[in-house]
Design an enzyme around this catalytic site. Structure first.
Site, PDB file in Angstrom:
ATOM      1  N   ARG A  46       0.854  -1.184   0.000  1.00 19.96           N
ATOM      2  CA  ARG A  46       0.000   0.000   0.000  1.00 19.96           C
ATOM      3  C   ARG A  46       0.891   1.235   0.000  1.00 19.96           C
ATOM      4  NH1 ARG A  46       1.903   1.592   3.985  1.00 19.96           N
ATOM      5  NH2 ARG A  46       0.921   3.614   3.669  1.00 19.96           N
ATOM      6  N   GLY A  47       0.259   2.393  -0.228  1.00 18.43           N
ATOM      7  CA  GLY A  47       1.013   3.618  -0.426  1.00 18.43           C
ATOM      8  C   GLY A  47       1.132   3.857  -1.913  1.00 18.43           C
ATOM      9  N   ARG A  50      -6.808  -0.667  -7.556  1.00 21.62           N
ATOM     10  CA  ARG A  50      -7.136   0.456  -6.670  1.00 21.62           C
ATOM     11  C   ARG A  50      -7.442   1.660  -7.551  1.00 21.62           C
ATOM     12  NH1 ARG A  50      -4.939   0.340  -1.401  1.00 21.62           N
ATOM     13  NH2 ARG A  50      -6.383   2.049  -0.984  1.00 21.62           N
ATOM     14  N   ASN A  98      -5.982  12.270  -0.049  1.00 25.81           N
ATOM     15  CA  ASN A  98      -5.074  11.505   0.809  1.00 25.81           C
ATOM     16  C   ASN A  98      -5.913  10.671   1.763  1.00 25.81           C
ATOM     17  OD1 ASN A  98      -2.314  10.898   1.611  1.00 25.81           O
ATOM     18  ND2 ASN A  98      -2.776  11.971   3.516  1.00 25.81           N
ATOM     19  N   ASP A 103      -2.313  10.739  -2.525  1.00 24.38           N
ATOM     20  CA  ASP A 103      -2.582   9.681  -3.494  1.00 24.38           C
ATOM     21  C   ASP A 103      -2.951  10.239  -4.866  1.00 24.38           C
ATOM     22  OD1 ASP A 103      -2.865   6.727  -2.128  1.00 24.38           O
ATOM     23  OD2 ASP A 103      -3.173   8.351  -0.706  1.00 24.38           O
ATOM     24  N   GLN A 132      -2.727   2.337  10.067  1.00 24.86           N
ATOM     25  CA  GLN A 132      -1.420   2.428   9.415  1.00 24.86           C
ATOM     26  C   GLN A 132      -0.443   3.272  10.217  1.00 24.86           C
ATOM     27  OE1 GLN A 132      -4.385   2.955   7.828  1.00 24.86           O
ATOM     28  NE2 GLN A 132      -4.290   2.391   5.661  1.00 24.86           N
TER      29      GLN A 132
END
Length: 353
Positions: free
Chosen positions: A54-55, A89, A253, A243, A202
């Site tokens: 992720r990220g 995603r 984000n 993001d 997270q």
């Protein structure tokens, strides 16, 4: 300023192994450090969907290597692999950006007739070179952003970060966490706070693990304690990643960023967004045009397999929110810093892509 790039930087979560991709499974941290070995593009897409990786930058890097795996297995499957990875995603623009780069390489090798017959031996090699470039460029960008962002912070400052924007979310060093690493190394940042970041925690699970592992003293707070913390005067900057960033500077984000931005403006705390230029989406005019991913409400109804909410309850679970550009004091990319971003200032730095 000398931020010593290798200081406080020991973690790599995306590792290419020549015939498979090894991903640090972030769902299990901090309790277990287990790697997933992905041997085809479908397994990479699944790892992205399931948040094992992720990220935004890390998702793009992993997807690029997923394309390499598809080419190694059968170049005729590349179009299907690209579509599957793209759908994993929807919000993080880095995923689309990286796949578009890989597609351009594929098209250049295929030639005008679109045939893969003569490209079977060449495609995996040239695609691997492109994926490696994407990963190496991200690490270099993170170190540059760390230097630029830390330079904006007065010595002795306190900072608050949200979600995880470090080595786990990138090729290494991190975006917002890269600024924090550089700021701590140079003595500019004296206090680091991390919000827990519900529902996947997270901040609690990943950011605190990274900071502790790399010897950076940090304090965890509940998400709902952020405004009170700002009121105490211990924080001068909120530093977050992104993001997707629209042409006017509106920033998508992790959910919760918008309320941090509102609280920061009320308390005179500055907000810094740190993201590589690949996160800038000039084709998206404003945050109103950003597709916000909704995940299953079940993620809010329990944790670790244990339900914590009464049976029959429903939950709404947007993964991201949009912070209006008017609430952002500085946007830091490897190309430079945009203070008080708007359409004109964004175009001045990012107009030539």
């Amino acid at each position: 300023m000398d931020a010593t790039p290798d200081c406080h930087d020991s973690i790599r979560a995306v590792l290419w192994q020549d015939d498979h991709l090894r991903l640090l499974d972030q769902r299990l941290l901090p309790a277990r450090e287990r790697y997933l070995d992905c041997r085809d593009s479908g397994e990479v897409a699944q790892a992205i969907r399931d948040l094992a990786v992720r990220g935004a930058p890390a998702i793009g890097i992993a997807a690029a290597w997923g394309v390499v795996l598809a080419a190694q297995r059968d170049p005729a499957t590349l179009d299907a692999a690209l579509a599957q990875l793209r759908a994993a995603r929807p919000t993080a623009v880095n995923l689309m950006w990286a796949l578009d780069r890989m597609r351009r390489v594929i098209e250049a090798v295929r030639g005008s007739d679109g045939s893969v017959a003569g490209a079977r031996a060449e495609l995996p090699r040239v695609l691997a070179r492109e994926a490696r470039a994407i990963q190496d460029e991200d690490l270099a960008a993170n170190r540059r952003m760390g230097e630029l962002g830390a330079a904006l912070i007065a010595p002795g400052s306190g900072v608050l970060t949200h979600c995880n924007t470090g080595s786990l979310a990138t090729a290494g060093y991190g975006t917002a966490l890269g600024v924090i690493r550089a700021g701590v190394s140079s003595g500019r940042i004296a206090r680091v706070f991390a919000g827990e970041t519900r529902p996947w925690l997270q901040g609690a699970r990943l950011t605190m693990w990274e900071l502790t592992r790399d010897g950076i003293d940090a304090t965890l707070i509940a998400d709902s304690a952020a405004a009170h913390l700002m009121r105490t005067g211990q924080v001068q900057w909120v530093i977050v990643g992104a993001d997707r960033i629209a042409a006017n500077g509106d920033t998508a984000n992790k959910i919760g960023t918008y309320q941090l931005a509102i609280a920061a403006r009320h308390h005179g705390v500055r907000l810094m967004v740190v993201a590589p230029s690949s996160t800038i989406d000039l084709a998206t005019a404003s945050g109103a045009d950003i597709d916000i991913e909704l995940r299953s409400g079940d993620e809010l109804l329990g944790y670790g397999g244990t339900r914590t909410v009464v049976a029959g309850a429903r939950a709404w679970n947007p993964v991201f929110d949009v912070t209006p550009h008017a609430l952002i004091d500085a946007l830091v990319s490897e190309r430079g810093v945009v203070e008080r971003p708007d359409v004109a200032r964004m175009a001045a730095l990012f107009g030539a892509r």
